[in-house]
Design a protein around this motif. Sequence first.
Motif, PDB file in Angstrom:
ATOM      1  N   ASP A  61      -1.980  -4.119  -1.716  1.00  0.00           N
ATOM      2  CA  ASP A  61      -2.620  -2.898  -1.809  1.00  0.00           C
ATOM      3  C   ASP A  61      -3.330  -2.099  -0.957  1.00  0.00           C
ATOM      4  O   ASP A  61      -2.927  -2.419   0.290  1.00  0.00           O
ATOM      5  CB  ASP A  61      -3.884  -3.178  -3.028  1.00  0.00           C
ATOM      6  N   ALA A  67      -7.536  -9.313  -7.637  1.00  0.00           N
ATOM      7  CA  ALA A  67      -5.953 -10.034  -7.093  1.00  0.00           C
ATOM      8  C   ALA A  67      -5.448 -10.238  -9.281  1.00  0.00           C
ATOM      9  O   ALA A  67      -6.392 -10.327  -9.577  1.00  0.00           O
ATOM     10  CB  ALA A  67      -5.929 -10.837  -6.477  1.00  0.00           C
ATOM     11  N   LYS A  71      -0.612 -11.164  -7.967  1.00  0.00           N
ATOM     12  CA  LYS A  71      -0.824 -10.816  -6.737  1.00  0.00           C
ATOM     13  C   LYS A  71      -1.271 -11.964  -6.078  1.00  0.00           C
ATOM     14  O   LYS A  71      -1.758 -12.828  -6.599  1.00  0.00           O
ATOM     15  CB  LYS A  71      -1.736  -9.158  -6.520  1.00  0.00           C
TER      16      LYS A  71
END
Length: 454
Positions: A61, A67, A71
């Motif tokens: 990112d 998150a 992620k």
Amino acid sequence: MKNFKFITLLSVITLFASCDNDDDNTTVDPSETTNFTVSIENIGSAYSFIDSGIFNTPVGDANPGPATPGKRYEFTVNAGRSQKLSFATMLAATNDLFFAPDGNGIAFYDENGDPISGDVTDQVYLWDAGTEVNEEPAVGPNTVGMQSGPDTGEVENGNVLKIADVTNGFMFDFPEVNEIISVSITHTEGTLFTVSIEDLATASLDTSAGMSVAPLSPGVYVVHGGVNPLFTEGEPDYGQGVEAISEDGNAAPLGDYTAENTGVTFPSSPGIFVVHEGGTMPLFTSGSTDYDLGLEHIAEDGNPAVLVDNLSVLEGQISGNVFNTVVGGSAPGPLLPGSTYTFSFTAEAGNSLSFASMLAATNDVLFATQDTGIELFSADGTPLSGDVTDQVYLWDAGTEVNEQPAIGPNTVTNQLAADTGMDETEQVQLLSNINDGFDYPSVNAVLKITITAN
């Protein structure tokens, strides 16, 4: 609020050897001598954390944010054998739940002193901060994502507890830790580690748990010694910023607090003093190798026992002894910030004072006078009184290869045993003459030394 200033130093106390030799060897005519008292005060700063930081931008990112499922956050830390990892990150869609290790933190090294690499999720728990009354996840009006603004919801005034131990009448379903988060530590090289915090949540899991999404918020990490750096289980939040993370995913307040309390705490070890004839060099000679009479044991391990046993053979010595117990203390130990060593002796015109004490958290760095000591009388016989800090220096004993203070594997608080580390046979020299790439404090940032003629 808890005071954790000295937790990271508890292991130092067991490493510094004591010496019970309290006999004064002075044998002079009292009518020709002056009594002196020396005070060595540690005026340095005490820090709770060796390293700290905010993690707020998922890998890949461009901007800070949560998150979301799939992620992860990553960050790199520098940690010694005695140090551990703690962190806090919010389980979003709740009121005040967060993921964190328990109060012990997660060790970076195994019981053999070897760096770890692997999944450490089993050392992470889901906690209730006890600061806001729980509502149904992702549904309650004051859960994150539903609240009208940050810091809303009914104040709870409870204690920090594992969510499994919370019995507040609200029987909501929460996911298992390993269904939502994966935490791993990977040793990269030397004392460097990469920490990964990944969101494992899936849509089906979130639905079964009554949660539409389960992102992880930006958080704060710390590298520390001791226990309970961010909270204590069963007690109220410290008020340092965990609440802001657990309720709103706001890492800034805790990040500011940890940054202000991050650094290396430098104790001074038990040491030895020698009253000696002026012009002699009883403890070392600048530019020459160590005498091999015991200074190395002070420089590397804070142990004055060997050198005091060799007191009688030191050049020009008249008297001397160890100093090893702080004022108000009941047992030998290191000189932590806010504490003071004192010792007294008698001397006559022409005498000088030398002393040595380890700069703890290093490999072989000493606080010491110049090699010929401090002259105790002026040319007209006036005894010395006053602040003599400017006559004390940092010396490298030249007996062990330097490593990063407080981090290196053979620095005094990280070594597996006394007298370890890579040997070197270099000269005793001022630390200011050495360019090893590491940062050291100035003497007057750590110690204040005064002599009083009584």
